[in-house]
Design a protein around this motif. Sequence first.
Motif, PDB file in Angstrom:
ATOM      1  N   LEU A 130       0.828  -1.203   0.000  1.00  0.00           N
ATOM      2  CA  LEU A 130       0.000   0.000   0.000  1.00  0.00           C
ATOM      3  C   LEU A 130       0.862   1.253   0.000  1.00  0.00           C
ATOM      4  N   LEU A 133       2.404   1.830  -3.332  1.00  0.00           N
ATOM      5  CA  LEU A 133       1.437   2.363  -4.291  1.00  0.00           C
ATOM      6  C   LEU A 133       1.145   3.845  -4.028  1.00  0.00           C
ATOM      7  N   TYR A 134       0.772   4.178  -2.813  1.00  0.00           N
ATOM      8  CA  TYR A 134       0.463   5.577  -2.495  1.00  0.00           C
ATOM      9  C   TYR A 134       1.655   6.477  -2.850  1.00  0.00           C
ATOM     10  N   ALA A 137       2.165   6.948  -6.564  1.00  0.00           N
ATOM     11  CA  ALA A 137       1.131   7.790  -7.172  1.00  0.00           C
ATOM     12  C   ALA A 137       1.393   9.258  -6.848  1.00  0.00           C
ATOM     13  N   ILE A 138       1.917   9.525  -5.656  1.00  0.00           N
ATOM     14  CA  ILE A 138       2.151  10.907  -5.222  1.00  0.00           C
ATOM     15  C   ILE A 138       3.436  11.468  -5.824  1.00  0.00           C
ATOM     16  N   VAL A 307      -5.360  -5.506  -1.230  1.00  0.00           N
ATOM     17  CA  VAL A 307      -5.416  -4.286  -0.406  1.00  0.00           C
ATOM     18  C   VAL A 307      -5.546  -3.029  -1.261  1.00  0.00           C
ATOM     19  N   PHE A 308      -5.125  -3.103  -2.522  1.00  0.00           N
ATOM     20  CA  PHE A 308      -5.211  -1.934  -3.408  1.00  0.00           C
ATOM     21  C   PHE A 308      -6.658  -1.553  -3.730  1.00  0.00           C
ATOM     22  N   ASP A 309      -7.549  -2.526  -3.627  1.00  0.00           N
ATOM     23  CA  ASP A 309      -8.931  -2.333  -4.083  1.00  0.00           C
ATOM     24  C   ASP A 309      -9.886  -1.921  -2.971  1.00  0.00           C
ATOM     25  N   ILE A 310      -9.394  -1.798  -1.751  1.00  0.00           N
ATOM     26  CA  ILE A 310     -10.276  -1.593  -0.598  1.00  0.00           C
ATOM     27  C   ILE A 310     -10.106  -0.172  -0.064  1.00  0.00           C
TER      28      ILE A 310
ATOM     29  N   ALA B 288      -2.947  13.207  -7.576  1.00  0.00           N
ATOM     30  CA  ALA B 288      -3.246  11.766  -7.567  1.00  0.00           C
ATOM     31  C   ALA B 288      -4.728  11.535  -7.262  1.00  0.00           C
ATOM     32  N   TYR B 289      -5.283  12.292  -6.324  1.00  0.00           N
ATOM     33  CA  TYR B 289      -6.710  12.143  -6.000  1.00  0.00           C
ATOM     34  C   TYR B 289      -7.612  12.731  -7.084  1.00  0.00           C
ATOM     35  N   PRO B 312      -7.060   2.673  -2.847  1.00  0.00           N
ATOM     36  CA  PRO B 312      -5.752   3.150  -3.306  1.00  0.00           C
ATOM     37  C   PRO B 312      -5.510   2.988  -4.812  1.00  0.00           C
ATOM     38  N   ALA B 313      -6.008   1.917  -5.406  1.00  0.00           N
ATOM     39  CA  ALA B 313      -5.740   1.669  -6.830  1.00  0.00           C
ATOM     40  C   ALA B 313      -6.183   2.825  -7.717  1.00  0.00           C
ATOM     41  N   LEU B 315      -5.702   5.870  -7.372  1.00  0.00           N
ATOM     42  CA  LEU B 315      -4.724   6.968  -7.421  1.00  0.00           C
ATOM     43  C   LEU B 315      -3.665   6.784  -8.498  1.00  0.00           C
ATOM     44  N   SER B 316      -3.522   5.555  -8.950  1.00  0.00           N
ATOM     45  CA  SER B 316      -2.406   5.243  -9.845  1.00  0.00           C
ATOM     46  C   SER B 316      -2.866   5.179 -11.287  1.00  0.00           C
TER      47      SER B 316
END
Lengths: 328, 328
Positions: A130, A133-134, A137-138, A307-310, B288-289, B312-313, B315-316
Amino acid sequence: MKTRVGIYGYGNLGKGIELALRSAEDLELVAVFTRRDPAKVKLVDPKVPVCSVKTISDYQDKIDVMILCGGSATDLPQQTPELVKLFNVIDSFDTHARIPEHFAHVNSEALAHQHIALISAGWDPGMFSLNRLYANAILPQGKDYTFWGKGVSQGHSDALRRIEGVADARQYTIPVEEALQAVRSGSNPELSTRQKHTRLCYVVLKDGADPKQVTSEIVNMPNYFADYDTTVNFISQEELLRDHQGLPHGGFVFRSGSTGEHQEHKHVIEYSLKLDSNPEFTAQVIVAYTRAIARLHQEGVNGCKTVFDIAPAYLSPLSGEQLRATFL
Amino acid sequence: MKTRVGIYGYGNLGKGIELALRSAEDLELVAVFTRRDPAKVKLVDPKVPVCSVKTISDYQDKIDVMILCGGSATDLPQQTPELVKLFNVIDSFDTHARIPEHFAHVNSEALAHQHIALISAGWDPGMFSLNRLYANAILPQGKDYTFWGKGVSQGHSDALRRIEGVADARQYTIPVEEALQAVRSGSNPELSTRQKHTRLCYVVLKDGADPKQVTSEIVNMPNYFADYDTTVNFISQEELLRDHQGLPHGGFVFRSGSTGEHQEHKHVIEYSLKLDSNPEFTAQVIVAYTRAIARLHQEGVNGCKTVFDIAPAYLSPLSGEQLRATFL
């Protein structure tokens, strides 16, 4: 009404799940399933029934989410796609390279049987994923670093125990402090395997074994030790039992990136875990995601998730209103 | 097709958004809106049109997400509920205590006009909030700690500049290293305001001002400085301009908790940011958001959201398959 939960497999992780469920007032442990003789499995709470896995189909209407606590090598690739036919399931499958394949198997069975599955919950994969990924993306311009430890590597401890002359052993993976500092400084270093981690071994020798020979076999073992600076300490079985019975672990995930008209501003995102008990912390993560998938299933969501999808709010027992007032 | 984005307000944050959008290949900056004379607003990219806010309704079909870059004190409470009537919007509203009220206003307008809004994106609120939520869900038995800095506090710098005799000033908030170490150790210390942060001031005096008098006014100022150990350094305007023009910031979010049959295992989760530019990093999070809410709107989702509600997914720019193969 509480979410009814089952545990499939009762080792270190299964026990951690049992303990974690005690702090989750909205979740209820219905039964533990084992391949062993149920009479020989002792839970922390003796009031919870222990059942043979052979009886599991009797529980289809009595359990909302089955938590699978088997190993990733042989158990989960077979169990997760099989059990998702009967239940919503969650596992901690952690063979990173085989996740896409595992996902595909579980997803097709989950969709066919209108269940939801969440695979690879835990901290790596899991919370570390997670954070990768975050942070990516940032900061799309940047570099990732993951360090593990200080902690016990079961795989490396097993490798030590397979050496002739070794009676027992425990291996700690340790991140190199200078490497952590270099990453933290934002200097984006290139780090070799040897520069990132050291390996510390506590070894109990069998009678008559040659410590020089054993040391040489350890430090030259390909994949496991040859690419690392490895320290070997010989200790007695008593010392090993006294000082090295815990399963601590943890690690660090960094993203070091830049922004600005000329990429002149550096930013470092760091996430770290320091865990006294690897299986108990993994269990805590799994239990939070158990809450999430039970809710998603109630909303009609099926298929395999990670976890990416929740959305994070699903992990908490608090309402959206409470979360905004408390944590935002 | 790219997501078409507008920027509403072009200060430090608006400029950060413009820069962040350059690294987002799936997002396209259509126009910047300003309350000033558009001819006097110079963007990094002179090809992007600068428009008066009075013309904004002409852009209703030309912009998918409007990013609001105003302040939380007076701009956003009025602008976000107003602009969500025309656009999907995102803001960085950061007055923690007023978030529930802001959410309610924005939510009712968003639902009435079938738009999606995301409020309070950034790092605190934002990434710090997310880490508080995840960590609390994982470790329900535990204690939270948030530290800020080392970084420039605009509010405290403004407070210094309001003192008679002060020509200019800059204030740094600094977390106390001993407090960080105590939290990191898992000892769950009780920490007073004074024990957590110190305040460091660089002050340029007006001609004839009395440094003793100014120092006394600073260190005794209620709310801002009286509860802290505050250091005041007097420097020249040239030194302030040379050494203190950046807007660095950052901080630390900890959750220190326990698990086990007798809560005997301690765990520490730490998330930290070290940022050369507070507005540019905030902009990266918002962008990202922006991607996330554009996607959710395409899926038919309306209403007001926060970072807690977004998986989270979203954001990417990568697909679920790519994410699982890369980051899990």
